[in-house]
Design a protein around this motif. Structure first.
Motif, PDB file in Angstrom:
ATOM      1  N   HIS A 148       0.838  -1.209   0.000  1.00 46.44           N
ATOM      2  CA  HIS A 148       0.000   0.000   0.000  1.00 46.44           C
ATOM      3  C   HIS A 148       0.870   1.255   0.000  1.00 46.44           C
ATOM      4  N   ALA A 149       1.915   1.257   0.800  1.00 51.73           N
ATOM      5  CA  ALA A 149       2.784   2.435   0.870  1.00 51.73           C
ATOM      6  C   ALA A 149       3.474   2.680  -0.466  1.00 51.73           C
ATOM      7  N   LYS A 150       3.941   1.622  -1.126  1.00 55.38           N
ATOM      8  CA  LYS A 150       4.604   1.791  -2.416  1.00 55.38           C
ATOM      9  C   LYS A 150       3.628   2.298  -3.479  1.00 55.38           C
ATOM     10  N   LYS A 151       2.385   1.845  -3.416  1.00 54.65           N
ATOM     11  CA  LYS A 151       1.396   2.308  -4.387  1.00 54.65           C
ATOM     12  C   LYS A 151       1.078   3.786  -4.166  1.00 54.65           C
ATOM     13  N   VAL A 152       0.922   4.190  -2.902  1.00 52.82           N
ATOM     14  CA  VAL A 152       0.592   5.588  -2.600  1.00 52.82           C
ATOM     15  C   VAL A 152       1.719   6.512  -3.016  1.00 52.82           C
ATOM     16  N   ILE A 153       2.956   6.150  -2.677  1.00 51.63           N
ATOM     17  CA  ILE A 153       4.085   7.034  -2.970  1.00 51.63           C
ATOM     18  C   ILE A 153       4.357   7.088  -4.471  1.00 51.63           C
ATOM     19  N   SER A 154       4.091   6.009  -5.196  1.00 54.48           N
ATOM     20  CA  SER A 154       4.292   6.018  -6.649  1.00 54.48           C
ATOM     21  C   SER A 154       3.315   6.965  -7.333  1.00 54.48           C
ATOM     22  N   VAL A 155       2.043   6.908  -6.932  1.00 52.01           N
ATOM     23  CA  VAL A 155       1.035   7.788  -7.533  1.00 52.01           C
ATOM     24  C   VAL A 155       1.299   9.241  -7.158  1.00 52.01           C
ATOM     25  N   ALA A 156       1.666   9.485  -5.899  1.00 50.82           N
ATOM     26  CA  ALA A 156       1.900  10.861  -5.451  1.00 50.82           C
ATOM     27  C   ALA A 156       3.085  11.483  -6.175  1.00 50.82           C
ATOM     28  N   VAL A 157       4.168  10.726  -6.331  1.00 53.71           N
ATOM     29  CA  VAL A 157       5.349  11.261  -7.014  1.00 53.71           C
ATOM     30  C   VAL A 157       5.053  11.489  -8.498  1.00 53.71           C
ATOM     31  N   TYR A 158       4.319  10.582  -9.112  1.00 52.03           N
ATOM     32  CA  TYR A 158       3.971  10.734 -10.530  1.00 52.03           C
ATOM     33  C   TYR A 158       3.140  11.999 -10.745  1.00 52.03           C
ATOM     34  N   ASN A 159       2.115  12.205  -9.908  1.00 50.11           N
ATOM     35  CA  ASN A 159       1.280  13.395 -10.040  1.00 50.11           C
ATOM     36  C   ASN A 159       2.061  14.666  -9.738  1.00 50.11           C
ATOM     37  N   HIS A 160       3.000  14.585  -8.774  1.00 47.20           N
ATOM     38  CA  HIS A 160       3.772  15.773  -8.409  1.00 47.20           C
ATOM     39  C   HIS A 160       4.657  16.223  -9.564  1.00 47.20           C
ATOM     40  N   GLU A 175      -2.452  21.639  -6.887  1.00 43.96           N
ATOM     41  CA  GLU A 175      -1.786  21.821  -5.600  1.00 43.96           C
ATOM     42  C   GLU A 175      -0.772  20.701  -5.357  1.00 43.96           C
ATOM     43  N   LYS A 176       0.173  20.994  -4.483  1.00 42.32           N
ATOM     44  CA  LYS A 176       1.240  20.050  -4.160  1.00 42.32           C
ATOM     45  C   LYS A 176       0.715  18.979  -3.205  1.00 42.32           C
ATOM     46  N   SER A 177       1.226  17.755  -3.346  1.00 42.45           N
ATOM     47  CA  SER A 177       0.773  16.623  -2.523  1.00 42.45           C
ATOM     48  C   SER A 177       1.907  16.173  -1.611  1.00 42.45           C
ATOM     49  N   ASN A 178       2.083  16.888  -0.498  1.00 43.42           N
ATOM     50  CA  ASN A 178       3.055  16.457   0.503  1.00 43.42           C
ATOM     51  C   ASN A 178       2.537  15.216   1.229  1.00 43.42           C
ATOM     52  N   MET A 179       3.442  14.424   1.776  1.00 41.43           N
ATOM     53  CA  MET A 179       3.066  13.129   2.354  1.00 41.43           C
ATOM     54  C   MET A 179       3.536  13.002   3.793  1.00 41.43           C
ATOM     55  N   LEU A 180       2.795  12.255   4.572  1.00 42.23           N
ATOM     56  CA  LEU A 180       3.173  11.889   5.937  1.00 42.23           C
ATOM     57  C   LEU A 180       3.085  10.383   6.046  1.00 42.23           C
ATOM     58  N   MET A 181       4.218   9.720   6.284  1.00 39.98           N
ATOM     59  CA  MET A 181       4.227   8.264   6.436  1.00 39.98           C
ATOM     60  C   MET A 181       4.462   7.902   7.902  1.00 39.98           C
ATOM     61  N   ILE A 182       3.656   6.984   8.381  1.00 37.62           N
ATOM     62  CA  ILE A 182       3.700   6.556   9.776  1.00 37.62           C
ATOM     63  C   ILE A 182       4.002   5.063   9.801  1.00 37.62           C
ATOM     64  N   GLY A 183       4.960   4.674  10.602  1.00 36.41           N
ATOM     65  CA  GLY A 183       5.293   3.259  10.701  1.00 36.41           C
ATOM     66  C   GLY A 183       6.271   3.014  11.822  1.00 36.41           C
ATOM     67  N   PRO A 184       6.301   1.807  12.366  1.00 36.83           N
ATOM     68  CA  PRO A 184       7.237   1.493  13.459  1.00 36.83           C
ATOM     69  C   PRO A 184       8.672   1.540  12.987  1.00 36.83           C
ATOM     70  N   THR A 185       9.598   1.588  13.915  1.00 38.13           N
ATOM     71  CA  THR A 185      11.014   1.676  13.574  1.00 38.13           C
ATOM     72  C   THR A 185      11.478   0.424  12.834  1.00 38.13           C
ATOM     73  N   GLY A 186      12.318   0.636  11.837  1.00 41.94           N
ATOM     74  CA  GLY A 186      12.876  -0.478  11.086  1.00 41.94           C
ATOM     75  C   GLY A 186      11.964  -1.079  10.043  1.00 41.94           C
ATOM     76  N   CYS A 187      10.869  -0.373   9.673  1.00 40.68           N
ATOM     77  CA  CYS A 187       9.951  -0.940   8.678  1.00 40.68           C
ATOM     78  C   CYS A 187      10.271  -0.478   7.258  1.00 40.68           C
ATOM     79  N   GLY A 188      11.220   0.445   7.094  1.00 41.71           N
ATOM     80  CA  GLY A 188      11.661   0.818   5.753  1.00 41.71           C
ATOM     81  C   GLY A 188      11.242   2.192   5.281  1.00 41.71           C
ATOM     82  N   LYS A 189      10.949   3.122   6.180  1.00 48.64           N
ATOM     83  CA  LYS A 189      10.505   4.465   5.761  1.00 48.64           C
ATOM     84  C   LYS A 189      11.625   5.204   5.026  1.00 48.64           C
ATOM     85  N   THR A 190      12.775   5.329   5.672  1.00 49.70           N
ATOM     86  CA  THR A 190      13.887   6.050   5.056  1.00 49.70           C
ATOM     87  C   THR A 190      14.417   5.310   3.832  1.00 49.70           C
TER      88      THR A 190
END
Length: 492
Positions: A148-160, A175-190
């Protein structure tokens, strides 16, 4: 002929050096403004440049004072009579050589000139932007799970980047589509953002929100996140204005609860970031994190910069559970209070109200319209992370041992044992490397001692400390020529 060749070579070297310097703007030695802001510069020795305003101010200041009687008519007459003998009495001039090293500004503090656009073509070609399914397919090679996270970030970056390339579409401003990702430590955000920026080949600045403070206090100013992006773009303003800024640990600037002191590293930082997220022209230092008199400033428009904020948000699960427990009831088919205690995907039920209660202000959340969560890693995902990505950690060790002509293998039981140990540490994928570094230490130390080792197999017993790895000796075909001679002598 040789002399002419050397002269030609010197002229070519001087020309290339001038071309290198022409890529950068001159910066005023006094006010630190670039030539595009201050106008034409006065050139002084040792690469010192002074703008028109500062030069006039200096001359006006000098003309207002009588230094050591210089403006006295008698002094000027005596000076004209015998200047060669008397020189300049009681006057010391500034030695330009004293400024050696200060006038020449390092390359990291120079500002690249904006190239003049010949036509009205967009900076990015909309036809060359990969569609969302291709962006996600490339992310799949490096990031395991988090569909789900990869799908959301792919669409957001494409539209941006479609928005950046076109600017407007049928006179409708997007308008610009800034994002907020929430997840526990070590799940791959960075790791997800790093991989994305590498695939798109755009400037990326990764900064930490924990060091940010309100302007005027000790710590990094809020504009420092933009100056890091400028450094990543090689001080090219035009390139930096279409980059990506990832602000990690965004949950650390939440409002402090039950405090009477000024919250300079919490709510004040959120308020200061509002104009950056919305899109504004900010003056940022070049080659430094804070503004000071010796650092040139440049203006960057953040309208086309994509901001991605990420954080672990500890204790957010309890806030979500408290909200969900209010909906519980008593009776048949009723939802019980302990229904959500063992829910591993509780973060996916987060709402804006939960984040407000955590300490994020509404204005800040309103400028991050896309909010999505990443799942915590389970045992199966840990096993896949070990062996499937292109740069998996097991592949790294296998490559290292290939240089010693040794084959490294892991059986399925060993991979499951590593994943089980990592799950107990509860720090996500970061635990995998720590565990592998531990048990691979002896193997990496002992294998170079013996040239006869051809294959090493890691088993579950070795991971659990109940046995050792399976070591296979090279076959007879791999014996060296000296070894064959020794065998023949023994047979005779």
């Amino acid at each position: 002929m040789a002399d002419f060749d050397e002269k030609d070579k010197d002229q070519k070297d001087a020309l290339t050096e001038d071309q290198k310097e022409s890529d950068y703007e001159d910066v005023c030695f006094i006010c630190r403004r670039p030539e595009s802001k201050a106008g034409k510069m006065f050139k002084l020795p040792n690469n010192i440049c002074v703008c028109n305003d500062c030069m006039h101010k200096t001359m006006d200041t000098v003309s207002q004072f009588d230094y050591q009687g210089m403006l006295d008519p008698n002094f000027m007459n005596s000076l004209n009579q015998d200047m060669s003998k008397k020189g300049f009495p009681n006057i010391r001039f500034l030695n330009i050589a004293d400024l050696q090293g200060e006038g020449g500004i390092p390359n990291k503090q120079k500002i690249k000139k904006k190239k003049k656009s010949e036509g009205s073509e967009p900076v990015l070609d909309i036809r060359n932007i990969p569609p969302p399914h291709r962006i996600k397919a490339q992310l799949d090679d490096y990031v395991i799970g988090q569909e789900h996270a990869k799908k959301v970030i792919s669409v957001a970056v494409y539209n941006h980047y479609k928005r950046v390339a076109t600017g407007t579409m049928d006179d409708i401003e997007i308008e610009k589509s800034n994002m907020l990702m929430i997840g526990p430590t070590g799940c791959g955000k960075t790791y997800l953002v790093k991989t994305l920026a590498r695939l798109l080949d755009v400037p990326l600045a990764i900064t930490d929100a924990t060091s940010l403070t309100e302007a005027g206090y000790i710590g990094d100013d809020i504009e420092s996140v933009v100056s890091k992006l400028l450094a990543a773009a090689d001080n090219d303003v035009e390139k930096a204005e279409r980059g990506i800024i990832f602000i990690d640990e965004i949950d650390k600037i939440a409002k402090k609860k039950n405090t009477t002191s000024r919250d300079v590293s919490g709510e004040s930082v959120q308020q200061g970031m509002l104009r950056l997220l919305e899109g504004a022209e900010v003056e940022v230092p070049v080659g430094a994190n804070s503004k000071n008199a010796m650092v040139p400033l440049t203006t960057i428009n953040t309208r086309n910069i994509l901001f991605i904020c990420g954080g672990a948000f500890p204790d957010l699960e309890e806030i979500i559970k408290q909200r969900l427990r209010r909906q519980t009831s008593i009776g048949f088919n009723a939802e019980l209070k302990d229904k959500y205690d063992n829910d591993t995907d509780i973060l996916s039920k987060v709402t804006i109200e939960d984040l407000k209660k955590f300490g994020m202000i509404p204005e800040f959340l309103g400028r991050l319209p896309i909010i999505y969560t990443l799942k915590a890693l389970d045992k199966d995902m840990m096993v896949r992370i070990l062996k499937e990505p292109k740069n998996a950690i097991l592949k790294q060790y296998q490559k290292l041992l290939e240089l010693d002509e040794v084959q490294l293998c892991f059986d399925d039981g060993a991979l499951e044992a590593i994943a089980e140990k990592a799950m107990k540490k509860d720090i996500g994928a970061r635990a995998l490397r720590a565990i592998i570094e531990d048990f691979m230490l002896d193997i990496m130390y002992e294998i170079p001692k013996d040239d006869n080792i051809g294959k090493v197999t890691i088993t579950r017993e070795y991971i659990e400390g109940a046995g050792g790895p399976v070591i296979d000796i090279r076959n007879s075909a791999a014996i060296s020529a000296d070894g064959l001679k020794a065998i023949e002598v023994q047979e005779k």
